[in-house]
Design a protein around this motif. Structure first.
Motif, mmCIF file in Angstrom:
data_model
loop_
_atom_site.group_PDB
_atom_site.id
_atom_site.type_symbol
_atom_site.label_atom_id
_atom_site.label_comp_id
_atom_site.label_asym_id
_atom_site.label_seq_id
_atom_site.Cartn_x
_atom_site.Cartn_y
_atom_site.Cartn_z
ATOM 1 N N UNK A 46 -0.306 27.182 25.091
ATOM 2 C CA UNK A 46 -0.239 25.478 25.314
ATOM 3 C C UNK A 46 -1.325 24.994 24.446
ATOM 4 N N UNK A 66 -1.542 24.871 21.111
ATOM 5 C CA UNK A 66 -0.572 24.079 20.541
ATOM 6 C C UNK A 66 -1.023 22.335 20.677
ATOM 7 N N UNK A 67 -1.523 22.150 21.744
ATOM 8 C CA UNK A 67 -2.096 20.883 21.989
ATOM 9 C C UNK A 67 -3.077 20.489 20.970
ATOM 10 N N UNK A 75 -1.939 19.762 17.608
ATOM 11 C CA UNK A 75 -1.009 18.515 17.487
ATOM 12 C C UNK A 75 -2.033 17.534 17.552
ATOM 13 N N UNK A 111 -4.550 16.773 19.875
ATOM 14 C CA UNK A 111 -5.371 16.425 21.010
ATOM 15 C C UNK A 111 -6.706 17.246 21.305
ATOM 16 N N UNK A 160 -10.337 18.088 22.938
ATOM 17 C CA UNK A 160 -11.140 18.060 24.047
ATOM 18 C C UNK A 160 -10.117 18.953 25.082
ATOM 19 N N UNK A 161 -9.246 19.559 24.714
ATOM 20 C CA UNK A 161 -8.260 20.720 25.613
ATOM 21 C C UNK A 161 -9.055 21.905 25.804
ATOM 22 N N UNK A 162 -9.845 21.800 26.809
ATOM 23 C CA UNK A 162 -10.818 23.214 26.928
ATOM 24 C C UNK A 162 -10.109 24.264 27.447
ATOM 25 N N UNK A 163 -9.073 24.172 28.139
ATOM 26 C CA UNK A 163 -8.387 25.449 28.723
ATOM 27 C C UNK A 163 -6.928 24.892 29.531
ATOM 28 N N UNK A 164 -6.110 25.773 29.615
ATOM 29 C CA UNK A 164 -4.690 25.520 30.254
ATOM 30 C C UNK A 164 -4.300 26.772 30.840
#
Lengths: 78, 78
Positions: free
Chosen positions: B21, B24-25, B28, B30, B32-36
């Motif tokens: 995820x 994928x972010x 796309x 986005x 600054x998505x450091x972790x999910x």
């Protein structure tokens, strides 16, 4: 910044996974389990200052299938 | 009585689903998505008066694999 997104099937959408859990609990002797719905929980570590609108866009475009799922966003205020 | 159980992989346990995820972010756009981390959310409709100990037993025996997962129970007080 830690953001929590919960994704659940909408009411009325069949949830076979939750139903399987309900039956399994009954089989194991847990009485009184009237229903189970299973969903997803996503914990996102995002850059500080990410807006709620941006998180909503992530949900709409990837994290949830909004035809059959609803989502809720929990994030720090401000 | 509505009870919510959240089940997450413990820290240190690899979470390929969450990692997919995250990537994928990023793909796309986005930033600054450091972790999910991805987990499960279970909403249980239980008979009134079901004790927290009983819910804990459901988690330990079926809902969570406590070797690699931790769980949290949210239920009405009393």
């Amino acid at each position: 910044m830690r953001v929590r997104v919960t994704v659940m099937l909408k009411d009325g959408v069949l949830d076979p996974q939750g139903e399987a859990v309900r039956r399994a609990l009954g089989t194991m002797g847990f009485d009184g389990v009237q229903g189970v719905r299973q969903g997803k929980l996503l914990e996102l570590d995002l850059a500080d200052g990410t807006s709620r609108d941006e998180v909503r866009a992530m949900c709409d475009r990837l994290l949830a299938n909004t035809v059959i799922e609803s989502y809720a966003i929990e994030m720090p205020a401000g």
